[in-house]
Write an enzyme that holds these catalytic residues in place. Structure first.
Site, PDB file in Angstrom:
ATOM      1  N   ARG A   1     -22.773   8.402  16.209  1.00 25.24           N
ATOM      2  CA  ARG A   1     -22.600   8.788  14.940  1.00 25.24           C
ATOM      3  C   ARG A   1     -20.891   8.129  14.672  1.00 25.24           C
ATOM      4  O   ARG A   1     -20.298   8.596  15.397  1.00 25.24           O
ATOM      5  CB  ARG A   1     -22.375   9.995  14.475  1.00 25.24           C
ATOM      6  CG  ARG A   1     -23.988  10.673  14.299  1.00 25.24           C
ATOM      7  CD  ARG A   1     -24.926   9.817  13.597  1.00 25.24           C
ATOM      8  NE  ARG A   1     -26.220  10.232  13.658  1.00 25.24           N
ATOM      9  CZ  ARG A   1     -27.000  11.077  13.159  1.00 25.24           C
ATOM     10  NH1 ARG A   1     -26.315  11.627  12.120  1.00 25.24           N
ATOM     11  NH2 ARG A   1     -28.149  11.188  13.521  1.00 25.24           N
TER      12      ARG A   1
ATOM     13  N   ASP B   1       1.012   2.372   9.325  1.00 29.65           N
ATOM     14  CA  ASP B   1       0.388   1.552  10.639  1.00 29.65           C
ATOM     15  C   ASP B   1       1.339   1.486  11.501  1.00 29.65           C
ATOM     16  O   ASP B   1       1.174   1.196  13.018  1.00 29.65           O
ATOM     17  CB  ASP B   1      -0.023   0.333  10.286  1.00 29.65           C
ATOM     18  CG  ASP B   1      -0.819  -0.027   9.191  1.00 29.65           C
ATOM     19  OD1 ASP B   1      -1.763   1.034   9.257  1.00 29.65           O
ATOM     20  OD2 ASP B   1      -0.795  -0.926   8.709  1.00 29.65           O
TER      21      ASP B   1
ATOM     22  N   ARG C   1      -0.934  -6.631  -4.727  1.00 26.06           N
ATOM     23  CA  ARG C   1      -0.839  -8.090  -5.046  1.00 26.06           C
ATOM     24  C   ARG C   1       0.438  -8.155  -5.819  1.00 26.06           C
ATOM     25  O   ARG C   1       1.506  -7.455  -5.610  1.00 26.06           O
ATOM     26  CB  ARG C   1      -2.182  -7.883  -6.172  1.00 26.06           C
ATOM     27  CG  ARG C   1      -3.365  -7.792  -5.457  1.00 26.06           C
ATOM     28  CD  ARG C   1      -4.206  -7.274  -6.540  1.00 26.06           C
ATOM     29  NE  ARG C   1      -5.570  -6.811  -5.696  1.00 26.06           N
ATOM     30  CZ  ARG C   1      -6.518  -7.539  -5.398  1.00 26.06           C
ATOM     31  NH1 ARG C   1      -6.677  -8.690  -5.917  1.00 26.06           N
ATOM     32  NH2 ARG C   1      -7.535  -6.880  -4.808  1.00 26.06           N
TER      33      ARG C   1
ATOM     34  N   ASP D   1       3.744  -0.554  12.446  1.00 24.80           N
ATOM     35  CA  ASP D   1       3.676  -1.772  12.877  1.00 24.80           C
ATOM     36  C   ASP D   1       4.808  -2.923  12.532  1.00 24.80           C
ATOM     37  O   ASP D   1       4.708  -3.937  12.926  1.00 24.80           O
ATOM     38  CB  ASP D   1       2.484  -2.603  12.814  1.00 24.80           C
ATOM     39  CG  ASP D   1       2.319  -2.767  11.196  1.00 24.80           C
ATOM     40  OD1 ASP D   1       3.195  -2.269  10.488  1.00 24.80           O
ATOM     41  OD2 ASP D   1       1.442  -3.642  10.739  1.00 24.80           O
TER      42      ASP D   1
ATOM     43  N   HIS E   1      -8.965   5.761   3.471  1.00 26.07           N
ATOM     44  CA  HIS E   1      -7.800   6.279   2.934  1.00 26.07           C
ATOM     45  C   HIS E   1      -7.296   7.819   2.885  1.00 26.07           C
ATOM     46  O   HIS E   1      -6.154   7.878   2.472  1.00 26.07           O
ATOM     47  CB  HIS E   1      -7.643   5.774   1.533  1.00 26.07           C
ATOM     48  CG  HIS E   1      -7.868   4.061   1.354  1.00 26.07           C
ATOM     49  ND1 HIS E   1      -8.985   3.457   1.452  1.00 26.07           N
ATOM     50  CD2 HIS E   1      -6.865   3.120   1.183  1.00 26.07           C
ATOM     51  CE1 HIS E   1      -8.541   2.101   1.354  1.00 26.07           C
ATOM     52  NE2 HIS E   1      -7.417   1.913   1.310  1.00 26.07           N
TER      53      HIS E   1
ATOM     54  N   ARG F   1      -4.443  -1.535  10.968  1.00 24.45           N
ATOM     55  CA  ARG F   1      -4.355  -3.045  11.131  1.00 24.45           C
ATOM     56  C   ARG F   1      -4.438  -3.588  12.594  1.00 24.45           C
ATOM     57  O   ARG F   1      -5.280  -3.234  13.101  1.00 24.45           O
ATOM     58  CB  ARG F   1      -3.286  -3.657  10.201  1.00 24.45           C
ATOM     59  CG  ARG F   1      -3.440  -3.413   8.762  1.00 24.45           C
ATOM     60  CD  ARG F   1      -2.459  -4.003   7.920  1.00 24.45           C
ATOM     61  NE  ARG F   1      -2.469  -5.524   7.885  1.00 24.45           N
ATOM     62  CZ  ARG F   1      -3.565  -6.212   7.212  1.00 24.45           C
ATOM     63  NH1 ARG F   1      -4.423  -5.688   6.400  1.00 24.45           N
ATOM     64  NH2 ARG F   1      -3.820  -7.725   7.244  1.00 24.45           N
TER      65      ARG F   1
ATOM     66  N   THR G   1       4.879   2.125   6.319  1.00 20.22           N
ATOM     67  CA  THR G   1       3.799   1.872   6.560  1.00 20.22           C
ATOM     68  C   THR G   1       2.844   3.188   7.580  1.00 20.22           C
ATOM     69  O   THR G   1       3.945   3.650   8.599  1.00 20.22           O
ATOM     70  CB  THR G   1       3.288   0.722   7.129  1.00 20.22           C
ATOM     71  OG1 THR G   1       2.210   0.415   7.640  1.00 20.22           O
ATOM     72  CG2 THR G   1       4.289   0.462   8.304  1.00 20.22           C
TER      73      THR G   1
ATOM     74  N   GLY H   1       0.773  -1.088   0.136  1.00 18.98           N
ATOM     75  CA  GLY H   1      -0.026   0.030  -0.206  1.00 18.98           C
ATOM     76  C   GLY H   1       0.755   1.288  -0.079  1.00 18.98           C
ATOM     77  O   GLY H   1       1.966   1.208   0.400  1.00 18.98           O
TER      78      GLY H   1
ATOM     79  N   ASP I   1       5.684  -4.740   5.576  1.00 16.66           N
ATOM     80  CA  ASP I   1       5.971  -6.247   5.973  1.00 16.66           C
ATOM     81  C   ASP I   1       5.860  -7.011   5.039  1.00 16.66           C
ATOM     82  O   ASP I   1       6.614  -8.066   4.840  1.00 16.66           O
ATOM     83  CB  ASP I   1       5.202  -6.730   7.377  1.00 16.66           C
ATOM     84  CG  ASP I   1       3.685  -6.632   7.025  1.00 16.66           C
ATOM     85  OD1 ASP I   1       3.190  -5.821   6.096  1.00 16.66           O
ATOM     86  OD2 ASP I   1       2.842  -7.062   7.941  1.00 16.66           O
TER      87      ASP I   1
END
Ligand code: F6P
Length: 376
Positions: A294, A147, A82, A149, A300, A191, A145, A16, A123
């Site tokens: 709400r 994240d 991918r 992580d 993204h 994530r 990333t 990503g 990763d």
């Protein structure tokens, strides 16, 4: 090949996107030009290295090609999450065929005349880079990333920008939430790690932050909403929900299951909490009108756009260090942040350890100290 120095290197972005990828590309190209190293950009991540010589998707990268990209979001080299060459999927008349084309990628690196490859990725992409290194390719990894992580680095670039965006969203949810006296939930990415949620929640004035590392009790969240009413006479409660957060005894929810070659898509945590809160309210609430709840899913927006100052700095320094490693022939390494310095670790080590919020750490203690409910 492992210790050879470089005169021509490949550069790719995999997985990503995140803010700062273009700044790393800029830095690598500038640094390499200064060191007399030619840079070949691989388009679409590892996908650009699969196939026969005519299929290879590359472009030359000179300083003139990158002169305006430093502060731009996205990646000028395109990317995909991918296209894992070790489980490469092709559509055939009989369905989808999956093959290991890793050796082909190693051969193609040689065919392109590259002394080695700098792979910028999270990763998944760094695991591919590591596997290529195991099969004989010269690779240097650059961790990215939003994240945050990844183990073996104190931070990844993109993370601070995502926190900034989430903080701004909270600032906005606060004014509308206060005006309407509502319970406002914000789901943020990350994530299985709660870094974005916790950092953004603290700086964005959230009353509760739910992270995957601390499974929550719906009752604790309800108590926080009650406490807000008792102490301030308002329903308005601002809650950050990490996309990987889940109730005690439950599990992270996914909006899409894992498929071959694609990890599961995490999400739905805030809507799950919204449903649980509404159901609790309908089973009896201590005031005549239960609060309105709400949910906003930030998605993204956290990944797009221009990187913040700190992410630009880490990106620039990661890129420069990656070039220095390539120049010295130190392949099989991943650059990383150690305090205020850029260091490097073996590529395999960088991907082995996931990086989660330590539940007994200072950040969590400080959140509790200032009265933020963590749902436990
Ligand atoms: O890993 C970065 C990240 O933005 C996660 O926070 C999020 O769960 C995931 O990627 C979304 O991936 P995609 O854009 O492929 O749906």
């Amino acid at each position: 090949m492992r210790n050879s120095k470089s005169s021509r290197i490949g550069l790719l972005t995999g997985g990503g996107d995140c803010p700062g990828l273009n700044a790393v590309i800029w830095s690598v190209v500038r640094g390499a030009a200064g060191a007399g190293i030619e840079v070949v950009g691989i388009v679409d991540g590892f996908e650009g290295l699969v196939g026969g010589q005519r299929d290879l998707n590359t472009r030359s990268l000179r300083p003139i090609d990158v002169r305006h990209i430093f502060a731009q979001g996205g990646t000028m080299l395109s990317t995909t999450n991918r296209g894992n060459p070790f489980r490469y999927r092709t559509q055939t008349a009989d369905g989808v065929r999956e093959e290991d084309r890793g050796d082909e990628v190693v051969r193609n690196i040689g065919l392109l005349g590259l002394d080695g490859l700098i792979a910028i990725g999270g990763d998944g992409s760094l695991a591919i880079a590591h596997e290529l290194a195991q099969r004989g390719a010269n690779v240097i990894g650059v961790p990215k990333t939003i994240d945050n992580d990844l183990g073996s680095t104190d931070a990844t670039f993109g993370f601070y920008t995502a926190v900034e965006v989430a903080m701004q969203a909270l600032d906005r949810l606060k004014t509308t939430g206060e005006s309407h006296d509502r319970v406002m939930l914000l789901e943020v990415m990350g994530r299985y790690a709660g870094w974005i949620a916790l950092h953004a929640g603290l700086v964005g004035g959230a009353h509760a932050v739910l992270i995957p590392e601390i499974p929550y009790k719906v009752d604790s969240v309800l108590n926080k909403i009650r406490q807000r009413w008792r102490e301030e006479g308002r329903n308005f409660t601002l809650i950050v929900v990490a996309e990987g957060a889940h109730a005690q005894g439950g599990q992270t929810t996914h909006v899409e299951p894992a498929t071959t070659g694609r990890v599961a898509r995490v999400g739905g945590a805030a809507l799950g909490l919204e449903a649980a809160l509404k159901s609790a309210f309908s089973n009896g609430w201590d005031r005549p009108e239960p609060p309105e709840v709400r949910t906003t899913v930030l998605g993204h927006i956290q990944r797009g756009g221009t990187p913040c100052a700190y992410d630009r700095l880490i990106s620039l320094r990661f890129g420069a260090e990656a070039v220095r490693l390539a120049q010295a022939g130190h392949w099989g390494r991943m650059v990383c942040l150690r305090g205020t310095e850029i260091a490097d670790v073996p590529l395999g080590e960088g991907i082995r350890k996931p990086h989660n919020v330590p539940v007994d750490g200072q950040l969590v203690a400080h959140a509790r100290c200032v009265g933020v409910c963590l749902g436990d």
